[in-house]
Motif scaffolding. Structure first.
Motif, short mmCIF file in Angstrom:
data_model
loop_
_atom_site.label_atom_id
_atom_site.label_comp_id
_atom_site.label_asym_id
_atom_site.label_seq_id
_atom_site.Cartn_x
_atom_site.Cartn_y
_atom_site.Cartn_z
N ARG A 196 9.78 -45.17 42.59
CA ARG A 196 9.73 -44.38 43.82
C ARG A 196 9.35 -42.92 43.58
O ARG A 196 8.71 -42.29 44.43
N CYS A 197 9.77 -42.38 42.44
CA CYS A 197 9.57 -40.94 42.17
C CYS A 197 8.99 -40.78 40.75
O CYS A 197 9.75 -40.48 39.81
N PRO A 198 7.72 -40.98 40.59
CA PRO A 198 7.13 -40.94 39.24
C PRO A 198 7.16 -39.57 38.58
O PRO A 198 7.13 -39.48 37.37
N ASP A 199 7.20 -38.50 39.38
CA ASP A 199 7.17 -37.14 38.83
C ASP A 199 8.54 -36.48 38.99
O ASP A 199 8.67 -35.44 39.63
N LEU A 200 9.54 -37.08 38.41
CA LEU A 200 10.89 -36.54 38.50
C LEU A 200 11.04 -35.32 37.60
O LEU A 200 10.69 -35.34 36.42
N VAL A 201 11.60 -34.26 38.17
CA VAL A 201 11.87 -33.05 37.39
C VAL A 201 13.31 -33.06 36.88
O VAL A 201 13.60 -32.66 35.75
#
Length: 261
Positions: free
Chosen positions: A46-51
């Motif tokens: 769902r969130c490929p670019d998680l910080v």
């Protein structure tokens, strides 16, 4: 690419997940089983670019933290008491809104990260707690035996070792033969406890001796409450401490590095 920040509201069976973007808008909400593999799969999909992923301290925090970290997620564990102060201002207090609040804290960076101990530390702690519980149960059974024997006018005396205790019991049972079968289960249990305590104590001793900190040339040992504790000097303390309280500073210089029975 849009960056995402996630919050995890963890419970025993399920975990509520909320992900927000850099503007604080909710990008995705979900709930799944409290398992790092499943949580990591959901977040990566769902969130490929998680910080950042934030969760609170709790009974499952260590399990989830190390599990998510091993799967490459940028997870941070924060103090639950600090998070409670932020989450309590919400109008509707629920698991879903708590997950969103944690996600917003992950986005703003308004939190205090907690140092998480590694897996080996928890294994060592589990061994020590297991030994502590067995010693406590053993002592309780011995005291119960002493009290029961006194009902019949028999005194176990100062028998401090298993061998001395068994000799004393054999002598007492010759006076009251009918008690031998009654006390047999307790004596068998005590013998089993003593064997297990001896085995786990040997394991703890080997673990302590393998610690690199124990190899210091200035290390020494002391006994405290029946447990041999190994100390070594640590780094110098600030001058403000050494001048204000020299006796406290001398004790603070000692760093516990291992245990042995």
């Amino acid at each position: 690419m849009t960056e995402f920040y996630a919050g995890l509201d963890v419970s025993d069976k399920t975990t509520h997940i909320c992900a927000v973007d850099t503007d604080g808008k909710v990008a995705w909400r979900g709930v799944c089983v409290t398992d790092p593999e499943i949580i990591a799969t959901q977040l990566n999909a769902r969130c490929p670019d998680l910080v950042r992923v934030v969760l609170e301290t709790g009974t499952l925090s260590s399990f989830l933290y190390h599990g998510l970290l091993e799967r490459g997620l940028p997870v941070v564990c924060i103090c639950a008491r600090h998070a409670k102060g932020v989450l309590s201002v919400q109008v509707n207090k629920s698991d879903v809104h708590d997950a969103e609040g944690l996600a917003q804290m992950a986005r703003t960076g308004w939190f205090k990260a907690v140092h998480m101990k590694d897996s080996q530390t928890h294994l060592d702690r589990a061994r020590l707690k297991m030994r502590e519980q067995m010693v406590r149960a053993h002592n309780t059974m011995v005291n119960q035996m002493r009290g029961l024997l006194k009902l019949f006018g028999l005194r176990l005396g100062g028998s401090t070792t298993p061998g001395m205790r068994n000799k004393r019991l054999d002598f007492l049972f010759r006076q009251k033969p009918e008690l031998r079968d009654i006390f047999a289960p307790m004596i068998t249990s005590l013998t089993a406890f003593e064997a297990q305590i001896k085995a786990i104590s040997a394991t703890i001793k080997r673990r302590a001796q393998s610690d690199a900190g124990e190899k210091g040339s200035e290390s020494f040992t002391a006994r405290r409450k029946g447990v041999r504790v190994i100390y070594r000097p640590c780094s110098p303390l600030p001058s403000s401490i050494t001048k204000a309280a020299p006796e406290i500073a001398s004790q603070a210089r000692l760093l516990m590095t291992g245990f042995a029975a």
